[in-house]
Design a protein around this motif. Structure first.
Motif, PDB file in Angstrom:
ATOM      1  N   VAL A   1      -6.998  -1.198  -5.226  1.00 56.52           N
ATOM      2  CA  VAL A   1      -7.807   0.007  -5.454  1.00 56.52           C
ATOM      3  C   VAL A   1      -6.851   1.196  -5.593  1.00 56.52           C
ATOM      4  O   VAL A   1      -5.944   1.378  -4.774  1.00 56.52           O
ATOM      5  N   GLN A   2      -7.060   1.991  -6.622  1.00 55.83           N
ATOM      6  CA  GLN A   2      -6.178   3.130  -6.904  1.00 55.83           C
ATOM      7  C   GLN A   2      -6.980   4.426  -6.838  1.00 55.83           C
ATOM      8  O   GLN A   2      -7.895   4.637  -7.625  1.00 55.83           O
TER       9      GLN A   2
ATOM     10  N   ILE B   1      -7.383  -1.223   4.274  1.00 52.69           N
ATOM     11  CA  ILE B   1      -6.735  -0.847   3.017  1.00 52.69           C
ATOM     12  C   ILE B   1      -5.963  -2.077   2.553  1.00 52.69           C
ATOM     13  O   ILE B   1      -4.906  -2.403   3.083  1.00 52.69           O
TER      14      ILE B   1
ATOM     15  N   CYS C   1     -10.823   2.066  -9.462  1.00 56.68           N
ATOM     16  CA  CYS C   1      -9.986   3.260  -9.464  1.00 56.68           C
ATOM     17  C   CYS C   1     -10.848   4.521  -9.488  1.00 56.68           C
ATOM     18  O   CYS C   1     -12.026   4.487  -9.849  1.00 56.68           O
TER      19      CYS C   1
ATOM     20  N   LEU D   1     -11.149  -0.598   1.295  1.00 55.67           N
ATOM     21  CA  LEU D   1     -10.580  -0.558  -0.055  1.00 55.67           C
ATOM     22  C   LEU D   1     -10.067  -1.960  -0.375  1.00 55.67           C
ATOM     23  O   LEU D   1      -9.179  -2.470   0.307  1.00 55.67           O
TER      24      LEU D   1
ATOM     25  N   VAL E   1       0.848  -1.206   0.000  1.00 53.20           N
ATOM     26  CA  VAL E   1       0.000   0.000   0.000  1.00 53.20           C
ATOM     27  C   VAL E   1       0.874   1.242   0.000  1.00 53.20           C
ATOM     28  O   VAL E   1       1.937   1.274   0.621  1.00 53.20           O
TER      29      VAL E   1
ATOM     30  N   SER F   1      -2.995  -1.223  -2.765  1.00 49.39           N
ATOM     31  CA  SER F   1      -3.870  -0.066  -2.992  1.00 49.39           C
ATOM     32  C   SER F   1      -3.084   1.218  -2.808  1.00 49.39           C
ATOM     33  O   SER F   1      -2.051   1.241  -2.140  1.00 49.39           O
TER      34      SER F   1
END
Length: 192
Positions: free
Chosen positions: A150-151, A128, A169, A146, A114, A132
């Motif tokens: 996930v961006q 998170i 995203c 998230l 992350v 990500s």
């Protein structure tokens, strides 16, 4: 002196939390509460009781972590842990990068790979997941989740208890309203 950790939930997410806790080297002991607890299997599984037994362990564990992916269940358990006066652990994987100017709330987990950019704020009890990104000045409110990969571009605001599933995203400045759920691979867009 090392701490010890009680994880609520011994399912897939809870087991990931236990492994991450071991990687940090901060905890001398890690056990679970899980509603599938069976006393005859306790020694093997490290499960010491059900969630209803939380108060019993108030003085036995220095920290608690809620290892359940469901946002609403996590929020309810968060309130119960705080009502008992217990301390929530915040866990960060050694391979994560968190800007020195970012803030991370209590009970939050930051998994492997992350990146959290400068000026970002992550609330309490947020998940998170691996790989990500929260770019600069991002906000992720309490109990959000998230998924893997996930961006989020800069200045995104992810509301309370939002669930953004794997591979999604968002471009610059996108706002996700509280409690929204986004399917895997979603592109989050700003309102026009």
């Amino acid at each position: 002196m090392k701490k010890n950790l009680l994880i609520i939930g011994a399912g897939g997410h809870g087991r990931c939390i236990a492994e991450l806790a071991a990687l940090t080297g901060e905890f001398s002991q890690v056990n679970f509460l899980d509603d599938a607890w069976q006393p005859e299997l306790a020694a093997e599984s490290k499960i010491v009781g059900r969630t209803e037994h939380l108060a019993k362990y108030k003085h036995s564990f220095s920290h608690v972590f809620i290892g359940i992916g469901n946002n609403s269940v996590r929020e309810k358990l968060h309130a119960q842990v705080l009502a008992q006066g217990m301390s929530l652990a915040t866990l960060v994987h050694p391979t994560a990068f968190i800007s020195p100017s970012a803030q991370i709330g209590r009970g939050t987990v930051v998994f492997a790979g992350v990146v959290i950019g400068p000026g970002s704020h992550v609330g309490d009890n947020v998940i998170i997941n691996c790989n990500s990104t929260i770019d600069h000045d991002g906000f992720v409110d309490d109990f959000a989740h998230l998924g893997v990969g996930v961006q989020l571009a800069g200045s995104c605001h992810i509301g309370k208890s939002v669930f953004i599933q794997a591979g999604s995203c968002a471009g610059f400045g996108v706002v996700a309203e509280p409690y929204a759920v986004f399917a895997p691979g979603s592109t989050l867009k700003s309102r026009a």
